[in-house]
Design a protein around this motif. Structure first.
Motif, short mmCIF file in Angstrom:
data_model
loop_
_atom_site.label_atom_id
_atom_site.label_comp_id
_atom_site.label_asym_id
_atom_site.label_seq_id
_atom_site.Cartn_x
_atom_site.Cartn_y
_atom_site.Cartn_z
N ASN A 1 -5.73 19.94 25.53
CA ASN A 1 -5.72 20.33 26.95
C ASN A 1 -7.12 20.82 27.30
OD1 ASN A 1 -5.55 21.63 29.46
ND2 ASN A 1 -3.44 22.27 29.12
N PRO A 2 -7.87 20.08 28.12
CA PRO A 2 -9.25 20.45 28.44
C PRO A 2 -9.43 21.86 28.98
CG PRO A 2 -8.80 18.22 29.20
CD PRO A 2 -7.49 18.80 28.74
N PHE A 3 -8.41 22.41 29.65
CA PHE A 3 -8.55 23.73 30.25
C PHE A 3 -8.54 24.86 29.22
CE2 PHE A 3 -7.15 21.33 34.02
CZ PHE A 3 -8.21 21.65 34.86
N THR A 4 -8.28 24.52 27.93
CA THR A 4 -8.37 25.56 26.91
C THR A 4 -9.80 26.10 26.80
OG1 THR A 4 -8.66 23.83 25.24
CG2 THR A 4 -6.43 24.77 25.49
N TYR A 5 -10.80 25.23 26.98
CA TYR A 5 -12.20 25.67 26.86
C TYR A 5 -13.09 25.17 28.00
CZ TYR A 5 -11.17 27.62 22.29
OH TYR A 5 -10.66 28.39 21.28
N GLU A 6 -12.50 24.73 29.08
CA GLU A 6 -13.26 24.36 30.27
C GLU A 6 -12.62 24.97 31.50
OE1 GLU A 6 -14.95 19.95 28.86
OE2 GLU A 6 -13.32 20.09 30.32
N PRO A 7 -13.39 25.68 32.34
CA PRO A 7 -12.81 26.30 33.54
C PRO A 7 -12.49 25.30 34.64
CG PRO A 7 -15.16 26.71 33.49
CD PRO A 7 -14.81 26.03 32.20
#
Length: 408
Positions: free
Chosen positions: A314-320
Motif C-alpha cells: 500500500n503506497p500510503f504506508t510511506y508516501e503522503p
C-alpha cells in the motif's frame, strides 16, 4: 472553518480563519532572478512565464521595469503576450518607477517602501513620516492610472508594530488593492508570523493580505503556511525556492501543503509542478537537490527493505500523496538497505523470473555492491540478474550432465 483529519485519528487541528482559496503570486522572474548568478534572457523569461500560466498561477511578477532597459523590454514582452494570469511590475514608491511599470503595460504594480527603522535610517535616510507620505502618494498615483496596486512595507517583520499598522491602514485608505507582509530577511517563526498577520489584517480593511517569506532560517514555507492559517489569502513564491541569499518560499512546497494538507484551493494544476520545476532548474542552472520535497529525485524513492515492503502492499504506508499528483513517479531504489520484496518487485517490473533462489542470489549481490558504495542503477541490476541466471543455468546443466553420467 476547516477540520484536518487523518485516517485512524481524530481531529488534529481546527482552523477558523483558513481561506477556501489562496492566490499564488509567483515572483520567480523578479525575486527569483535576484539569485546571485542568475540572469534570464528575454526568451527564457517568456518560456517561464508561459509555463507559469499553464501551471495556473494567479499573478506573475515579471520583473522590475525601472531597473534596466532590458528588464523593461522583458516585462513588456511578457505583458503583451496576454497569457492569462495578472502580470505585475515592481516599483519603488516614486512616480518614475511607477511610470516605467505603466509603460510596460502591466496589469498590476507592486509598490514598496521600507517600513523598518534600520532600513529607513541606513538605506533610505528617511523619517517614518516621510516614508509614510511617499507610500501614500505612490499608491494614489498608481491607482489614478487604473491599475491594480499591491503594496509592500519592506522588512515588515522587523518594523515597529504600531507604525506598520499605521502604514498599512494609510495605503489601504489611499486605494491599495492588496497588502503584502514581507519577511525580507527571513527572521520569522510560524508562531510570530501568525501573530503579525492577525495584527495587520484589521488595518487592511478587508483587502487581500499576502505573505512574502524568505528562507534565511529554512522557515519560508512554514511561515507562509502560518500566515495563511492566520487569514492571509495570497502567497508570494518562486519555483524551486530560488531567490536572494537562501531563497524564497518554494511554490511547489507551499502549493502542495495547501492543497494536500489543508485542502485549500490554489488554482494550480499540481500535476505540472514537476515539469515546471525541471524547466526553471534547467534555465537557471541551479540543480534540484535530490532530497528536495515534492520535486526532488528522492521525494518518492524508496530503498529500505521495510519501506519497500510497505509501499508495494500500500503506497500510503510511506508516501503522503501519490507521486502522480505532482507529476512525479515512484522509484524503488536498490542498494545495501534493500530487502527481498524490493528485489522481487524490480525483477517483476523488468520481466525476469522471481523464484526464491533467484531473488536471494540477486539480493546478495546488490547488498555486496551497495556496501562497496556502488550505485545499483537499472543497467547494473540487469547485469547482476543476467549473471545470476547464467550461473543458475550452468548449475542446472551441470546437474543434468551428472545425472546422465550416472544413468549411463
Amino acid at each position: 472553518m476547516v477540520l484536518l483529519i487523518v485516517e485512524g485519528s481524530r481531529v488534529l487541528a481546527e482552523i477558523e480563519s483558513l481561506p477556501k482559496r489562496v492566490r499564488i503570486f509567483d515572483t520567480t522572474l523578479r525575486d527569483g532572478e535576484q539569485t546571485p548568478g542568475i540572469s534570464f534572457t528575454k526568451e527564457q523569461k517568456l518560456q517561464i512565464a508561459r509555463q507559469l500560466a499553464k501551471l495556473g498561477v494567479a499573478s506573475i511578477e515579471a520583473g522590475f521595469p525601472a531597473s534596466s532597459a532590458g528588464e523593461f523590454e522583458n516585462v513588456r514582452a511578457i505583458a503583451r503576450e496576454r497569457l492569462g494570469p495578472e502580470i505585475v511590475g515592481l516599483a519603488r514608491s516614486t512616480k518614475k518607477d511607477i511610470d516605467k511599470a505603466l509603460d510596460a503595460d502591466v496589469d498590476a504594480i507592486h509598490v514598496f517602501i521600507a517600513a523598518s527603522d534600520i532600513h529607513l535610517k541606513y538605506k533610505l535616510r528617511m523619517t517614518r513620516e516621510e516614508a509614510l507620505r511617499a507610500a501614500v502618494e505612490a499608491v494614489e498615483y498608481a491607482k489614478s492610472h487604473g491599475v491594480t496596486v499591491e503594496f509592500s512595507p519592506e522588512d515588515a517583520t522587523r518594523a515597529d508594530l504600531d507604525y506598520l499598522y499605521q502604514v498599512v491602514k494609510a495605503v489601504t485608505d489611499a486605494g491599495a488593492d492588496r497588502i503584502d507582509i514581507p519577511d525580507t530577511v527571513g527572521v520569522m517563526t510560524p508562531t510570530r508570523m501568525k501573530y503579525l498577520t492577525k495584527h495587520v489584517l484589521p488595518a487592511a480593511q478587508g483587502r487581500i493580505v499576502s505573505v512574502h517569506c524568505h528562507n534565511d532560517f529554512g522557515l519560508a514555507v512554514a511561515n507562509s503556511i502560518a500566515g495563511i492559517e492566520a487569514g492571509a489569502q495570497q502567497a508570494h513564491v518562486t519555483v524551486n525556492g530560488i531567490g536572494e541569499r537562501a531563497g524564497n518560499a518554494a511554490l511547489e512546497e507551499v502549493v502542495a501543503a495547501l492543497e494536500f494538507l489543508l485542502h485549500v484551493n490554489t488554482g494550480i494544476k499540481t500535476e505540472l509542478l514537476y515539469e515546471t520545476s525541471l524547466l526553471v532548474s534547467k534555465l537557471s542552472g541551479i540543480p534540484i537537490p535530490p532530497n528536495k520535497p515534492i520535486v526532488g529525485a528522492n521525494a518518492f524513492a524508496h530503498e529500505s527493505g521495510i519501506h519497500v515492503h510497505g509501499i508495494i502492499n500500500n503506497p500510503f504506508t510511506y508516501e503522503p500523496i501519490r507521486p502522480e499528483m505532482v507529476g512525479q513517479r515512484r522509484r524503488i531504489v536498490l542498494g545495501k538497505h534493500s530487502g527481498r520484496h524490493g528485489v522481487e518487485h524490480a525483477l517483476k517490473v523488468l520481466g525476469y523470473p522471481t523464484e526464491p533462489d533467484i531473488v536471494l542470489a540477486v539480493l546478495k549481490e546488490v547488498k555486496r555492491l551497495g556496501d562497496m558504495g556502488v550505485r545499483v542503477d537499472e543497467d547494473t541490476f540487469r547485469k547482476i540478474v543476467e549473471e545470476v541466471l547464467e550461473k543458475r543455468e550452468e548449475k542446472r546443466s551441470s546437474r543434468e550432465f551428472e545425472a546422465l553420467q550416472k544413468s549411463a
